[in-house]
Write a protein that holds these residues in place. Structure first.
Motif: not given
Ligand code: MN3
Length: 243
Positions: A218-224, A197-207
């Motif tokens: 990496a900067e996007y992830l810091e913001s997430i 079961q997905p609890v939490f996900g981070i989309d790392v498609w370039e879109h």
């Protein structure tokens, strides 16, 4: 080996399919075989304004991501399922958990677009402009028990997200024994396809980040990490633990 939940799902899929088959057979003379399914699955509204996560996630990205990318997954999923009314009564998580039972000609389309619809529907709920509240309670306890600390969990999740080659997601998922795990999956694959079961996900498609961050994932992830709705994630975790 099937656990109870999986067994119920399988049962529900097969009995519903058999029932739908009988219904279809009995009604065959009266109605066309292809049922309209334009609104079988519906694009959920963004739970916040497109610019609500500025400057971390920009309005243009949110608008295109939700209104174009997610919308296309919904549209393509409905189109694929339209000729197969016997699956119309099935929830998406059941379909994604039993892709191998689908007709071969729609299996990949449902995998990609059904996965895309499920993944993004959860993703929007996991984000909030009002973030800042750290996780607590049973969810935090489980994270600390599994990963040693919340910081270690974030580190593993970030590593999984950075490690996705091409398009995909980093996931915190719950396995059938209710253990948490961090994993990365390619494309729009969902943990649901692997009995988790997905609890939490981070989309790392370039879109998800290219307009603002270009190649700087990496900067996007810091913001997430600054816009995660931990209250939602903890509540979602609690619900999954009851199943
Ligand atoms: Mn996306």
């Amino acid at each position: 080996m099937l656990n109870r939940r999986d067994a119920l799902k399988t049962l529900s899929l097969t009995t519903a399919a058999a029932l739908a088959g009988r219904l279809q057979a009995s009604a065959q003379t009266a109605t066309p075989a292809v049922a309209p399914a334009a609104d079988l699955f519906v694009l959920p509204p963004l739970p916040f304004a497109p610019d609500a996560l500025e400057p971390r996630l920009d309005a243009q990205t949110m608008t295109v991501h939700h209104g174009k990318h997610h919308a296309a997954y919904v549209q393509n999923l409905n189109k694929a399922l339209a000729p197969y009314p016997k699956y119309h009564s099935q929830p998406l998580d059941v379909l994604l958990g039993h892709l191998d039972l689908l007709p071969p000609d729609i299996m990949t389309t449902v995998r990609n677009n059904g996965g895309g619809h499920a993944n993004h529907s959860l993703f929007w709920k996991c984000l909030t402009p009002a973030s800042g509240e750290p996780p607590q309670g049973d969810f935090l306890n489980a994270v600390v028990e599994t990963f040693g600390s919340f910081a270690n969990f974030q580190e593993q999740m970030t590593k999984a997200a950075l490690g996705v080659f091409g398009s995909g997601w980093a996931w915190l998922s719950l396995d059938s024994t209710h253990k948490l795990r961090v994993e990365s999956l390619p494309n729009q694959d969902s943990p649901l396809m692997f009995s988790r079961q997905p609890v939490f996900g981070i989309d790392v498609w370039e879109h998800a980040y290219y307009l603002r961050y270009q190649n700087r994932r990496a900067e996007y992830l810091e913001s997430i990490w600054n816009v995660v709705d931990w209250q939602f994630v903890a509540g979602h975790y609690a619900e999954l633990m009851e199943t």
